[in-house]
Design a protein around this motif. Sequence first.
Motif, PDB file in Angstrom:
ATOM      1  N   PRO A  81       0.827  -1.220   0.000  1.00 22.50           N
ATOM      2  CA  PRO A  81       0.000   0.000   0.000  1.00 22.50           C
ATOM      3  C   PRO A  81       0.857   1.264   0.000  1.00 22.50           C
ATOM      4  CG  PRO A  81      -0.829  -1.581   1.596  1.00 22.50           C
ATOM      5  CD  PRO A  81       0.487  -2.120   1.119  1.00 22.50           C
ATOM      6  N   GLU A 128      -8.765   1.684   1.747  1.00 21.95           N
ATOM      7  CA  GLU A 128      -7.946   1.416   0.565  1.00 21.95           C
ATOM      8  C   GLU A 128      -8.715   1.686  -0.718  1.00 21.95           C
ATOM      9  OE1 GLU A 128      -6.210  -2.600  -1.353  1.00 21.95           O
ATOM     10  OE2 GLU A 128      -5.139  -1.951   0.458  1.00 21.95           O
ATOM     11  N   ARG A 174      -8.156   1.528  -5.119  1.00 22.51           N
ATOM     12  CA  ARG A 174      -7.335   1.047  -6.226  1.00 22.51           C
ATOM     13  C   ARG A 174      -7.321   2.117  -7.301  1.00 22.51           C
ATOM     14  NH1 ARG A 174      -3.802  -3.436  -6.694  1.00 22.51           N
ATOM     15  NH2 ARG A 174      -4.498  -5.043  -5.239  1.00 22.51           N
ATOM     16  N   ARG A 179      -2.309   0.358  -4.895  1.00 23.87           N
ATOM     17  CA  ARG A 179      -3.167   0.331  -3.699  1.00 23.87           C
ATOM     18  C   ARG A 179      -2.871   1.580  -2.880  1.00 23.87           C
ATOM     19  NH1 ARG A 179      -1.382  -4.904  -0.746  1.00 23.87           N
ATOM     20  NH2 ARG A 179      -2.981  -4.202   0.735  1.00 23.87           N
TER      21      ARG A 179
END
Length: 452
Positions: free
Chosen positions: A204, A239, A241, A403
């Motif tokens: 991430p 999170e 994308r 991410r």
Amino acid sequence: MGRHPSGAERSGSVPRARLALLALLGSVLVPLLAAGLRSVLWALVGIAGLALAAVGVWWTLARTGTSRVLGLVLSVTAPLTVLCLYGASGMLGPAVLSLALWVLAVASARLALARPGAAAERVAAPRAAWIVMNPRSGGGKVARFGLVEKARAAGARVVLLDGRQNVAALARQAVAEGADLLAVAGGDGTQALVAEVAARHDVPFAVIPAGTRNHFALDLGLDRDDPATALQVLTDGVELRVDLGFAADRVFVNNASFGTYASVVADPAYRDAKLHTTLRALPGLLTGEAAPVLRIRAGPTRVGALQALLVSNNPYLRAVDSAHPGRRERLDSGQLGVLGVRVANAAQAARLVRGDRSGSVTRLRADEVVVDADSADIPVGIDGEHVVLPTPVVCRTAPGALRVHVPRHRPGRPLTGASADWRRVTRLAMGGLSRPRRGATVADGPAGDRSG
């Protein structure tokens, strides 16, 4: 067969569509009521003023000496003269009201056509967060907002840049040592370097908006005025994308620029004297022998003789279509935005008021763009950082490659609207007036299917 309101319509899209149409109608009626058919003449006067101002800007940028001074004077006096004419004829008020209604119409249309944003999944707090900070970015935001102390208090490992380290190498080392979050408090160029490492290792990535412009942070909905709030990602994050753009093997989170701007950025004096360097270099870059000539290929589309080209990670919104010019509608469309410009003389500059119909502006969406030139290599601005790449340069997108972790509670959100498609807005506004067919319920599907 009757039409059933969708969830979007039930949540307010239909009223927004109707407001957009009413505001659009009002923007046309106000000048007509104020001046009748003479309003068409006044509209032409306004367009002429914009065209003359565009010519003045062109002379200011592309010429030197007396011509540049005349261009500067024209670019200022042309719009001021139009405003004075409007004021003397009593048309200034109606013109301002008409413009305000048009802005309201476009904004309402975009909201009516807005799509639900990408789902954000809440994530556990990182155990070994790593943050690289540039103390010089943003005029010293790192020190001004106490980012080092606050990040370390939250358990993150902080590395301060001194201008000599290899940022990508530091990020790779952090991954090898077990970092489960890579973050950057610095400019967009530094963010791109670390984002590439994060995407490659499926780790991430987080942004602390401590740079000057922070375009990527803006489109992620982060607070650029108080970068310390972004550190909440260390304790309460979600999170997303998002896509990444590539120019050859170089990652960009915002854009890659070719041609005029990239050549200006390549000048070593640009960092310390941006305006002076730009004005000194532009005449030669726009009309002289040093003027770049670019060619692009995007699928079946071929365009040549471009002076400037911007390839962006997801398309930017048009200034005339949004109250947020310079913003991207979304970061997960899986497409590149392409904006090319070619202006060789004052006449072409004047036609720029027609936008895409001027013949001087190229706007595309594509999965891949090939940029070529007559030289063996060309300067490129990768998120504002100067590099030189061999031609042709293949630009591509990597959908959902990154991410990104952001605070769950943040002041903004990525834009999820669409361009003001008036046919769709009209259908939405009129469709909302229709009633479901006899026996149908709101729970029915789009074709009237019923489960169970």
